[in-house]
Scaffold this motif. Structure first.
Motif, PDB file in Angstrom:
ATOM      1  N   LEU B  76       0.883  -1.163   0.000  1.00 39.35           N
ATOM      2  CA  LEU B  76       0.000   0.000   0.000  1.00 39.35           C
ATOM      3  C   LEU B  76       0.923   1.215   0.000  1.00 39.35           C
ATOM      4  O   LEU B  76       1.763   1.359   0.888  1.00 39.35           O
ATOM      5  N   VAL B  87       0.693  -5.132   3.160  1.00 38.78           N
ATOM      6  CA  VAL B  87      -0.696  -5.534   3.388  1.00 38.78           C
ATOM      7  C   VAL B  87      -0.889  -6.985   2.940  1.00 38.78           C
ATOM      8  O   VAL B  87      -0.093  -7.513   2.163  1.00 38.78           O
ATOM      9  N   HIS B  88      -1.942  -7.583   3.453  1.00 36.31           N
ATOM     10  CA  HIS B  88      -2.216  -8.993   3.171  1.00 36.31           C
ATOM     11  C   HIS B  88      -3.648  -9.153   2.732  1.00 36.31           C
ATOM     12  O   HIS B  88      -4.503  -9.527   3.539  1.00 36.31           O
ATOM     13  N   PRO B  89      -3.921  -8.865   1.464  1.00 36.08           N
ATOM     14  CA  PRO B  89      -5.301  -8.993   0.983  1.00 36.08           C
ATOM     15  C   PRO B  89      -5.727 -10.452   0.959  1.00 36.08           C
ATOM     16  O   PRO B  89      -4.895 -11.351   0.837  1.00 36.08           O
ATOM     17  N   PRO B  93      -4.831 -13.368  -6.594  1.00 38.46           N
ATOM     18  CA  PRO B  93      -4.960 -12.735  -7.909  1.00 38.46           C
ATOM     19  C   PRO B  93      -4.575 -13.673  -9.039  1.00 38.46           C
ATOM     20  O   PRO B  93      -5.118 -13.563 -10.141  1.00 38.46           O
ATOM     21  N   VAL B 110       2.970 -12.249  -9.247  1.00 42.34           N
ATOM     22  CA  VAL B 110       1.997 -11.175  -9.371  1.00 42.34           C
ATOM     23  C   VAL B 110       2.250 -10.159  -8.271  1.00 42.34           C
ATOM     24  O   VAL B 110       2.646 -10.520  -7.161  1.00 42.34           O
ATOM     25  N   GLU B 111       2.098  -8.905  -8.621  1.00 34.61           N
ATOM     26  CA  GLU B 111       2.250  -7.833  -7.642  1.00 34.61           C
ATOM     27  C   GLU B 111       0.967  -7.040  -7.594  1.00 34.61           C
ATOM     28  O   GLU B 111       0.397  -6.713  -8.630  1.00 34.61           O
ATOM     29  N   LEU B 112       0.584  -6.730  -6.383  1.00 35.79           N
ATOM     30  CA  LEU B 112      -0.650  -5.982  -6.182  1.00 35.79           C
ATOM     31  C   LEU B 112      -0.250  -4.727  -5.432  1.00 35.79           C
ATOM     32  O   LEU B 112       0.340  -4.800  -4.364  1.00 35.79           O
ATOM     33  N   THR B 113      -0.533  -3.582  -6.010  1.00 38.96           N
ATOM     34  CA  THR B 113      -0.151  -2.323  -5.376  1.00 38.96           C
ATOM     35  C   THR B 113      -1.373  -1.436  -5.204  1.00 38.96           C
ATOM     36  O   THR B 113      -1.985  -1.031  -6.187  1.00 38.96           O
ATOM     37  N   TYR B 114      -1.718  -1.180  -3.965  1.00 42.45           N
ATOM     38  CA  TYR B 114      -2.800  -0.246  -3.665  1.00 42.45           C
ATOM     39  C   TYR B 114      -2.207   1.138  -3.556  1.00 42.45           C
ATOM     40  O   TYR B 114      -1.147   1.320  -2.948  1.00 42.45           O
ATOM     41  N   ARG B 115      -2.886   2.109  -4.118  1.00 48.86           N
ATOM     42  CA  ARG B 115      -2.384   3.481  -4.042  1.00 48.86           C
ATOM     43  C   ARG B 115      -3.396   4.360  -3.334  1.00 48.86           C
ATOM     44  O   ARG B 115      -4.599   4.173  -3.472  1.00 48.86           O
TER      45      ARG B 115
END
Lengths: 125, 125
Positions: B76, B87-89, B93, B110-115
DNA sequence: TCCTACATTGGACAAAGTCCAAGTCAAATG
DNA sequence: CATTTGACTTGGACTTTGTCCAATGTAGGA
């Protein structure tokens, strides 16, 4: 709308690939020889602000500009050659982040980047 | 295991923040004044190869190094100050990408980036 | 102790992008 | 029509981040 901006817009409209700023500049120069790099950067920056294109930075190399701004999508990136494909995964990653994991942030968006090796690079290896 | 490498490892172990290479260098210099930037880059690169730390590039500014390599997580990021939280959604994905959207790629990660905007920056605005 | 291989150093170099002063152009004004 | 105005453009200098390389230092084995 000046000639320079029209050329930049045309370059991005031309094909739905993900060009770097330098590639946009190179193609713009082909159409309008004396366009400067600064103008390309300025124009791309404006288009990003206006929401007409999306900035994608998938690696440490150059940012890429994605003209497909009007349909939500994510990206699949080749770790070897940097090629990018638009993908449309199912599910909503935003919904997957519990409130307890938001740390008080005001969340405005999410990017999902799949990484792998494209068929061409796999064949070349 | 030289003194220089020990110092870099200590800096990363010290706190679980996400430091840039330059920040790692600055902290390493505090412990071992004549360590060079090249050595810090070399050592960080090796640690990444060994899987001991993860390289995170959330923007086109400096890469950050994440010592929390042994537990899957995503990030995040504050769009204003660049702060990062792990973070640990829920959800996976990878499972959300249909075969028809894989374009023949061999997918490796896979990379997950919350902005968003962090509470500090929101308060300052 | 001496040798050898590897680690380290510092500085040059490179890529990507930003910044700024000055020039250009076209539209609005008088 | 001539002038003013303001935005757009230009080119180059500059910054940031990172890599590369030749020279130097060092640690441990023969």
């Amino acid at each position: 709308m000046t000639a320079q901006r029209r050329v930049v817009a045309e370059v991005l409209d031309g094909d739905h690939v993900h060009l770097t700023a330098d590639e946009v500049h190179a193609r713009a120069v082909a159409k309008l020889p004396e366009i400067s790099r600064a103008t390309v950067y300025n124009t791309l920056g404006e288009m990003v602000s206006l929401g007409e294109v999306i900035e994608v930075s998938t690696d440490r190399r150059a940012k890429r500009y994605d003209p497909n701004a009007h349909r939500a999508h994510h990206h699949l990136v080749c770790a070897r050659c940097g090629a990018i494909r638009d993908v449309h995964p199912s599910g909503d990653p935003l919904a997957d982040l519990p409130a307890g994991e938001r740390f008080g942030f005001t969340i405005s968006g999410v990017e999902l980047t799949y990484r792998g090796i494209c068929p061409d690079c796999a064949a070349a290896a």
